[in-house]
Design a protein around this motif. Structure first.
Motif, PDB file in Angstrom:
ATOM      1  N   ALA A 265       0.819  -1.303   0.128  1.00 52.74           N
ATOM      2  CA  ALA A 265      -0.014   0.079  -0.100  1.00 52.74           C
ATOM      3  C   ALA A 265       0.894   1.299   0.059  1.00 52.74           C
ATOM      4  N   ASN A 266       0.447   2.289  -0.642  1.00 51.51           N
ATOM      5  CA  ASN A 266       0.722   3.596  -0.402  1.00 51.51           C
ATOM      6  C   ASN A 266       0.403   4.032   0.926  1.00 51.51           C
ATOM      7  N   VAL A 267       0.922   4.574   1.672  1.00 50.46           N
ATOM      8  CA  VAL A 267       0.588   5.327   3.101  1.00 50.46           C
ATOM      9  C   VAL A 267       0.524   6.944   2.546  1.00 50.46           C
ATOM     10  N   ILE A 268      -0.752   7.350   3.180  1.00 49.55           N
ATOM     11  CA  ILE A 268      -0.986   8.899   2.846  1.00 49.55           C
ATOM     12  C   ILE A 268      -1.423   9.588   4.195  1.00 49.55           C
ATOM     13  N   GLY A 269      -0.704  10.775   4.467  1.00 47.45           N
ATOM     14  CA  GLY A 269      -1.188  11.678   5.418  1.00 47.45           C
ATOM     15  C   GLY A 269      -1.306  12.904   4.829  1.00 47.45           C
ATOM     16  N   GLY A 285       7.932  10.516  -0.783  1.00 50.62           N
ATOM     17  CA  GLY A 285       9.083   9.908  -0.983  1.00 50.62           C
ATOM     18  C   GLY A 285       8.480   8.411  -1.151  1.00 50.62           C
ATOM     19  N   HIS A 286       9.441   7.438  -1.333  1.00 51.98           N
ATOM     20  CA  HIS A 286       8.932   6.178  -1.448  1.00 51.98           C
ATOM     21  C   HIS A 286       9.627   5.434  -0.312  1.00 51.98           C
ATOM     22  N   LEU A 287       8.685   4.523   0.294  1.00 55.32           N
ATOM     23  CA  LEU A 287       8.932   3.735   1.498  1.00 55.32           C
ATOM     24  C   LEU A 287       9.712   2.580   1.429  1.00 55.32           C
ATOM     25  N   ASP A 288       9.563   1.937   0.382  1.00 53.70           N
ATOM     26  CA  ASP A 288      10.491   0.713   0.057  1.00 53.70           C
ATOM     27  C   ASP A 288      12.005   0.993  -0.152  1.00 53.70           C
ATOM     28  N   SER A 289      12.761  -0.034   0.169  1.00 52.55           N
ATOM     29  CA  SER A 289      14.153   0.239  -0.241  1.00 52.55           C
ATOM     30  C   SER A 289      14.775  -1.376  -0.750  1.00 52.55           C
ATOM     31  N   ASN A 331       6.971   0.201  -3.253  1.00 51.58           N
ATOM     32  CA  ASN A 331       7.570  -0.392  -4.389  1.00 51.58           C
ATOM     33  C   ASN A 331       7.852   0.773  -5.473  1.00 51.58           C
ATOM     34  N   GLU A 332       8.605   1.590  -5.162  1.00 52.20           N
ATOM     35  CA  GLU A 332       9.257   2.210  -6.217  1.00 52.20           C
ATOM     36  C   GLU A 332      10.407   1.670  -7.264  1.00 52.20           C
ATOM     37  N   GLU A 333      11.037   0.878  -6.308  1.00 53.20           N
ATOM     38  CA  GLU A 333      12.310   0.205  -6.676  1.00 53.20           C
ATOM     39  C   GLU A 333      12.412  -0.718  -7.749  1.00 53.20           C
ATOM     40  N   MET A 334      11.113  -1.278  -7.845  1.00 55.45           N
ATOM     41  CA  MET A 334      11.215  -2.383  -8.716  1.00 55.45           C
ATOM     42  C   MET A 334      10.026  -2.017  -9.887  1.00 55.45           C
ATOM     43  N   GLY A 335       9.746  -0.828 -10.299  1.00 55.24           N
ATOM     44  CA  GLY A 335       8.991  -0.282 -11.303  1.00 55.24           C
ATOM     45  C   GLY A 335       7.844   0.666 -11.085  1.00 55.24           C
ATOM     46  N   LEU A 336       8.059   1.477 -10.111  1.00 54.11           N
ATOM     47  CA  LEU A 336       7.339   2.805  -9.775  1.00 54.11           C
ATOM     48  C   LEU A 336       5.755   2.354  -9.442  1.00 54.11           C
ATOM     49  N   TRP A 337       5.690   1.227  -8.907  1.00 60.48           N
ATOM     50  CA  TRP A 337       4.493   0.352  -8.711  1.00 60.48           C
ATOM     51  C   TRP A 337       3.364   1.368  -7.825  1.00 60.48           C
ATOM     52  N   GLY A 338       3.821   1.979  -6.836  1.00 63.08           N
ATOM     53  CA  GLY A 338       3.242   2.987  -5.963  1.00 63.08           C
ATOM     54  C   GLY A 338       2.735   4.039  -6.885  1.00 63.08           C
ATOM     55  N   GLY A 339       3.684   4.652  -7.433  1.00 63.12           N
ATOM     56  CA  GLY A 339       3.432   5.887  -8.183  1.00 63.12           C
ATOM     57  C   GLY A 339       2.356   5.627  -9.324  1.00 63.12           C
ATOM     58  N   LEU A 407       5.989  10.786  -8.427  1.00 61.99           N
ATOM     59  CA  LEU A 407       5.079  11.558  -8.992  1.00 61.99           C
ATOM     60  C   LEU A 407       5.212  12.089 -10.547  1.00 61.99           C
ATOM     61  N   SER A 408       6.320  11.552 -11.158  1.00 55.70           N
ATOM     62  CA  SER A 408       6.217  11.659 -12.568  1.00 55.70           C
ATOM     63  C   SER A 408       5.100  11.118 -13.427  1.00 55.70           C
ATOM     64  N   GLN A 409       4.434  10.192 -12.523  1.00 55.10           N
ATOM     65  CA  GLN A 409       3.356   9.360 -13.078  1.00 55.10           C
ATOM     66  C   GLN A 409       2.062  10.394 -12.917  1.00 55.10           C
ATOM     67  N   MET A 410       1.851  11.147 -12.130  1.00 56.81           N
ATOM     68  CA  MET A 410       0.893  12.165 -11.943  1.00 56.81           C
ATOM     69  C   MET A 410       1.236  13.331 -12.968  1.00 56.81           C
ATOM     70  N   HIS A 411       2.399  13.812 -13.141  1.00 57.51           N
ATOM     71  CA  HIS A 411       2.867  14.815 -13.949  1.00 57.51           C
ATOM     72  C   HIS A 411       2.294  14.127 -15.410  1.00 57.51           C
ATOM     73  N   ALA A 412       2.654  13.056 -15.937  1.00 61.35           N
ATOM     74  CA  ALA A 412       2.385  12.614 -17.248  1.00 61.35           C
ATOM     75  C   ALA A 412       0.962  12.653 -17.148  1.00 61.35           C
ATOM     76  N   LYS A 413      -0.069  12.577 -16.365  1.00 62.05           N
ATOM     77  CA  LYS A 413      -1.423  12.940 -16.418  1.00 62.05           C
ATOM     78  C   LYS A 413      -1.533  14.109 -16.555  1.00 62.05           C
ATOM     79  N   GLY A 414      -0.826  15.258 -16.281  1.00 63.35           N
ATOM     80  CA  GLY A 414      -1.135  16.601 -16.445  1.00 63.35           C
ATOM     81  C   GLY A 414      -1.059  17.313 -15.205  1.00 63.35           C
ATOM     82  N   MET A 415      -0.347  16.985 -14.142  1.00 66.98           N
ATOM     83  CA  MET A 415      -0.137  17.653 -12.997  1.00 66.98           C
ATOM     84  C   MET A 415       1.274  18.601 -13.118  1.00 66.98           C
ATOM     85  N   ALA A 416       1.032  19.861 -12.731  1.00 64.71           N
ATOM     86  CA  ALA A 416       2.064  20.778 -12.759  1.00 64.71           C
ATOM     87  C   ALA A 416       2.937  20.174 -11.591  1.00 64.71           C
TER      88      ALA A 416
END
Length: 480
Positions: A265-269, A285-289, A331-339, A407-416
């Motif tokens: 899961a992504n953890v969000i606050g 940031g990404h939680l996995d390492s 899981n950023e490390e193995m393919g930006l899964w969370g993003g 967050l490059s994935q949201m930028h690709a959707k159109g996020m400033a």
């Protein structure tokens, strides 16, 4: 009378449309009071140790956080508890599913002509070698391009080795060389009939025998070969042996591979916005390492920077106008899964994501800011830049901003998006190795990062006007 009413209705529609267009074209401005508060946040953050205490706790109480590994759930629980303890208004998780890759054991050696051990580490999505290991002759290439051009007949049944080197750069741009070899190299070698793949680690410390792991580009489990990275001195040794001109045989013994699917899961606050709670300023940031170290610089620091910045904003006498959202990505490390999961879930609402960026380049001081925003928001970016200049951040108006890895994935959707570039001169000495530990973080440098994130996030939340987020708003733009 009916014609008059229709004429009045048409006139009102035109006036409303004109007003809407005028509002859309109006410059985005950050009010003077918000600028003053951001300056106070900046100065306070430079002497605040919240982020350091967060990354210290995460790396000490949880440690390494391989996606889907033994500490995955513990890490999520830890961050949820910490966000609640810091007073975040809302804390929740969103599921992220991905292939579960496990590392169990690994070893390597030169078998002939000069037998000796090699220090190596398996790469993400590598399969295991056959029981008892894989022994084969090595064929070497100096670059990825040389491998691409090679005749498959020279590769079939052999272990491919690529010896491309990275050098230290402040912006880390040589990582394009190392990560290119690591992701593309195994795939190309497999397609040409190789039995296995080795590379010189994607790192910049030539003297460390801590090999750099990282993900491969394998996507089809049926089309993989065992793949590993050699520590720098061991790559040097292999090259010296190869230079003798005799056939060189290497044995790889890897016990690793994909064992199924995992749902993390992504953890969000969130610090909830006072006026516009559904409008979001994204940081994280990404939680996995990776598992050899404790994930301090990659990316415990990034999670801590975002949480520390949000905490300072939370402690202001009044909530910001828009919501500050901190995402600890899975899981950023193995393919930006969370993003990717975040963008899939929130991309349809991209217009409500005011501005975003992720910290995922260690804990060195931020020295450059760039942005992808609409032209009418450039003045507001200039205001942010003016607040950040006293702590060493220069604004490059010519470079786009990519939002960071996830967050490059949201930028690709159109996020400033912004790019807040840290000093990465030594980052790739430790990246993805057993040397990624807390001692690599300078508390004062970390505090400067928090100062940047707190000031930027608050000013974006208080801006009069938006930064241009809209579906497909920034086609073809890529930041760092």
């Amino acid at each position: 009378m009916r014609r008059l009413r229709l004429s009045l209705l048409a006139a009102s529609v035109v006036l409303a449309s004109s007003a809407s267009a005028a509002a859309a074209d109006a410059p985005t401005v950050i009010p003077a009071a918000a600028v003053h508060t951001a300056e106070q946040l900046r100065d306070r953050a430079m002497h605040d140790d919240t982020a350091y205490r967060i990354v210290e706790g995460l790396t000490t109480e949880v440690g390494p956080r391989l996606a889907g590994g033994p500490n995955d759930q513990r890490a999520r629980d830890w961050v949820v508890a910490k966000m609640k303890a810091l007073g975040f208004d809302r804390v929740y998780t969103e599921p992220v599913s991905y292939p579960l890759w496990e590392r169990r054991s690994e070893s390597g050696e030169i078998v002939a002509p000069f037998p000796q051990k090699l220090v190596l580490t398996a790469l993400g999505y590598s399969p295991a070698t056959p029981k008892g290991g894989l022994t084969a002759q090595v064929v070497a290439f100096p670059t990825l391009d040389a491998l691409k051009a090679a005749d498959p007949a020279t590769i079939k049944g052999r272990i491919v080795y690529v010896g491309a080197r990275m050098t230290r750069k402040k912006d880390g741009h040589d990582y394009g060389i190392g990560s290119g070899v690591r992701t593309q190299g195994p795939v190309i070698a497999q397609s040409k009939g190789a039995a296995g793949f080795l590379l010189r680690s994607a790192g910049t410390d030539p003297h460390s025998r801590a090999p750099h792991t990282g993900v491969t580009g394998f996507t089809d489990p049926a089309r993989t070969i065992p793949a590993a990275a050699l520590a720098g001195p061991d790559a040097d040794q292999l090259e010296r042996v190869l230079a003798h001109g005799q056939p060189v045989q290497v044995k790889m013994d890897l016990d690793c591979g994909i064992t199924g699917q995992y749902t993390g899961a992504n953890v969000i606050g969130e610090i909830t916005g006072r006026k516009h709670p559904k409008q979001i300023v994204d940081i994280g940031g990404h939680l996995d390492s990776w598992d050899p170290g404790t994930g301090a610089i990659d990316d415990g620091a990034g999670v801590a920077i975002a949480m520390g910045a949000a905490k300072l904003i939370h402690d202001l006498p009044q909530r910001p106008d828009r919501t500050i959202r901190v995402i600890a990505f899975a899981n950023e490390e193995m393919g930006l899964w969370g993003g990717r999961a975040y963008a899939d879930r929130h991309g349809a609402d991209v217009a409500n994501h005011q501005l975003g960026t992720e910290s995922d380049f260690g804990a060195g001081r931020i020295w450059r800011m760039s942005a992808s925003v609409k032209p009418e928001a450039r003045g507001a970016i200039g205001q942010i830049a003016k607040v950040l200049a006293p702590i060493g951040v220069a604004y490059d108006a010519e470079k786009p901003g990519g939002g960071g890895s996830d967050l490059s994935q949201m930028h690709a959707k159109g996020m400033a998006a912004l790019s807040l570039t840290q000093d990465g001169t030594y980052y790739f000495d430790w990246h993805h190795t057993s040397e990624d530990t807390l001692d690599k973080i300078d508390p004062q440098d970390l505090a400067q990062n928090v100062a940047v994130y707190a000031a930027y996030a608050y000013m974006a939340a208080q801006a009069k006007g938006d930064f241009g987020s809209a579906p497909g708003a920034f086609p073809g733009e890529q930041g760092e």
